[in-house]
Design a protein around this motif. Structure first.
Motif, mmCIF file in Angstrom:
data_model
loop_
_atom_site.group_PDB
_atom_site.id
_atom_site.type_symbol
_atom_site.label_atom_id
_atom_site.label_comp_id
_atom_site.label_asym_id
_atom_site.label_seq_id
_atom_site.Cartn_x
_atom_site.Cartn_y
_atom_site.Cartn_z
ATOM 1 N N ALA A 1 15.565 -10.349 2.602
ATOM 2 C CA ALA A 1 14.400 -10.201 2.072
ATOM 3 C C ALA A 1 13.636 -11.615 1.661
ATOM 4 C CB ALA A 1 14.571 -9.739 0.426
ATOM 5 N N SER A 2 14.198 -12.767 1.802
ATOM 6 C CA SER A 2 13.859 -14.166 1.576
ATOM 7 C C SER A 2 13.090 -14.379 2.952
ATOM 8 C CB SER A 2 14.703 -15.084 1.260
ATOM 9 O OG SER A 2 15.878 -15.122 2.449
ATOM 10 N N TYR A 3 13.472 -13.735 4.139
ATOM 11 C CA TYR A 3 12.994 -14.028 5.444
ATOM 12 C C TYR A 3 11.643 -13.471 5.439
ATOM 13 C CZ TYR A 3 12.559 -15.021 10.496
ATOM 14 O OH TYR A 3 11.745 -15.139 11.515
ATOM 15 N N LEU A 4 11.751 -12.320 5.064
ATOM 16 C CA LEU A 4 10.686 -11.291 4.982
ATOM 17 C C LEU A 4 9.509 -11.862 4.213
ATOM 18 C CD1 LEU A 4 8.956 -8.889 5.760
ATOM 19 C CD2 LEU A 4 9.981 -7.516 3.934
ATOM 20 N N SER A 5 9.842 -12.431 2.888
ATOM 21 C CA SER A 5 8.853 -13.357 2.073
ATOM 22 C C SER A 5 8.320 -14.212 2.786
ATOM 23 C CB SER A 5 9.546 -13.776 0.891
ATOM 24 O OG SER A 5 8.845 -14.314 0.042
ATOM 25 N N ARG A 6 8.974 -15.195 3.775
ATOM 26 C CA ARG A 6 8.520 -16.281 4.472
ATOM 27 C C ARG A 6 7.508 -15.690 5.583
ATOM 28 N NH1 ARG A 6 13.959 -17.950 3.909
ATOM 29 N NH2 ARG A 6 14.151 -17.935 6.293
ATOM 30 N N ILE A 7 7.761 -14.580 6.233
ATOM 31 C CA ILE A 7 7.097 -13.857 6.980
ATOM 32 C C ILE A 7 5.507 -13.427 6.553
ATOM 33 C CG2 ILE A 7 6.673 -11.880 8.558
ATOM 34 C CD1 ILE A 7 9.523 -12.027 9.097
ATOM 35 N N GLU A 8 5.695 -12.974 5.393
ATOM 36 C CA GLU A 8 4.434 -12.426 4.649
ATOM 37 C C GLU A 8 3.557 -13.470 4.253
ATOM 38 O OE1 GLU A 8 6.210 -7.922 3.098
ATOM 39 O OE2 GLU A 8 5.879 -9.605 1.674
ATOM 40 N N LYS B 1 0.785 -1.298 0.141
ATOM 41 C CA LYS B 1 -0.079 0.005 0.081
ATOM 42 C C LYS B 1 0.871 1.127 -0.039
ATOM 43 C CE LYS B 1 -3.440 1.928 3.297
ATOM 44 N NZ LYS B 1 -4.129 1.692 4.290
ATOM 45 N N ARG B 2 2.119 1.208 0.508
ATOM 46 C CA ARG B 2 3.207 2.348 0.647
ATOM 47 C C ARG B 2 4.199 2.253 -0.443
ATOM 48 N NH1 ARG B 2 0.688 1.056 5.082
ATOM 49 N NH2 ARG B 2 0.157 2.752 6.872
ATOM 50 N N SER B 3 3.930 1.271 -1.385
ATOM 51 C CA SER B 3 4.796 1.169 -2.484
ATOM 52 C C SER B 3 6.227 1.035 -1.980
ATOM 53 C CB SER B 3 4.719 2.238 -3.528
ATOM 54 O OG SER B 3 3.458 2.299 -3.836
ATOM 55 N N ILE B 4 6.409 0.360 -0.747
ATOM 56 C CA ILE B 4 7.832 -0.006 -0.436
ATOM 57 C C ILE B 4 8.199 -1.731 -0.818
ATOM 58 C CG2 ILE B 4 9.147 -0.606 1.524
ATOM 59 C CD1 ILE B 4 7.617 1.624 2.784
ATOM 60 N N ALA C 1 12.838 -5.125 4.476
ATOM 61 C CA ALA C 1 13.848 -6.229 5.026
ATOM 62 C C ALA C 1 15.376 -5.268 5.627
ATOM 63 C CB ALA C 1 14.017 -7.329 4.037
ATOM 64 N N SER C 2 15.776 -4.810 4.508
ATOM 65 C CA SER C 2 17.124 -3.970 4.824
ATOM 66 C C SER C 2 17.033 -3.036 6.181
ATOM 67 C CB SER C 2 17.449 -3.294 3.697
ATOM 68 O OG SER C 2 18.706 -2.686 3.920
ATOM 69 N N LYS C 3 15.785 -2.220 6.205
ATOM 70 C CA LYS C 3 15.495 -1.460 7.176
ATOM 71 C C LYS C 3 15.449 -2.041 8.575
ATOM 72 C CE LYS C 3 15.640 2.520 4.984
ATOM 73 N NZ LYS C 3 16.574 3.495 4.991
ATOM 74 N N ILE C 4 14.770 -3.281 8.678
ATOM 75 C CA ILE C 4 14.621 -4.010 9.913
ATOM 76 C C ILE C 4 15.649 -5.108 10.080
ATOM 77 C CG2 ILE C 4 12.138 -3.480 10.186
ATOM 78 C CD1 ILE C 4 11.602 -6.384 9.361
ATOM 79 N N GLY C 5 16.632 -5.245 9.341
ATOM 80 C CA GLY C 5 17.803 -6.038 9.467
ATOM 81 C C GLY C 5 17.529 -7.529 9.281
ATOM 82 N N ILE C 6 16.755 -7.738 8.361
ATOM 83 C CA ILE C 6 16.595 -9.109 7.965
ATOM 84 C C ILE C 6 16.783 -9.324 6.463
ATOM 85 C CG2 ILE C 6 15.067 -9.681 9.899
ATOM 86 C CD1 ILE C 6 12.691 -9.517 7.974
#
Length: 82
Positions: free
Chosen positions: A34-41, A18-21, A27-32
């Motif tokens: 991108a593949s881990y963020l993908s699994r979270i999502e 929604k925020r076009s991020i 992932a970079s901003k929260i220190g993880i």
């Protein structure tokens, strides 16, 4: 009803897109990774409350945008209700 980690993951993705991020930027901003963020999502891995609040701060969204209503969450107490 769905498991809470799946709902939170979907809500994180919705808030992020929604925020076009980009996934990689969040992932970079929260220190993880991108593949881990993908699994979270996708709701494949649990995410800590601390990490969720990092997401909330970075995305500048409300708690209610990420955390689902209790009635939407499958728990041991309502799993077999129909």
């Amino acid at each position: 009803m769905q498991p809470v980690q799946k709902l939170i993951g979907m809500n994180i993705k919705l808030a992020r897109t929604k925020r076009s991020i980009a996934q990689a930027e969040l992932a970079s901003k929260i220190g993880i990774e991108a593949s881990y963020l993908s699994r979270i999502e996708r709701g494949n891995v649990p995410v800590s409350c601390e990490r969720i609040y990092e997401v909330i701060h970075f995305l500048q969204c409300g708690i209610s945008e990420i955390f689902p209503e209790p009635s939407e969450v499958e728990t041991q107490f309502n799993r077999h209700e129909k």
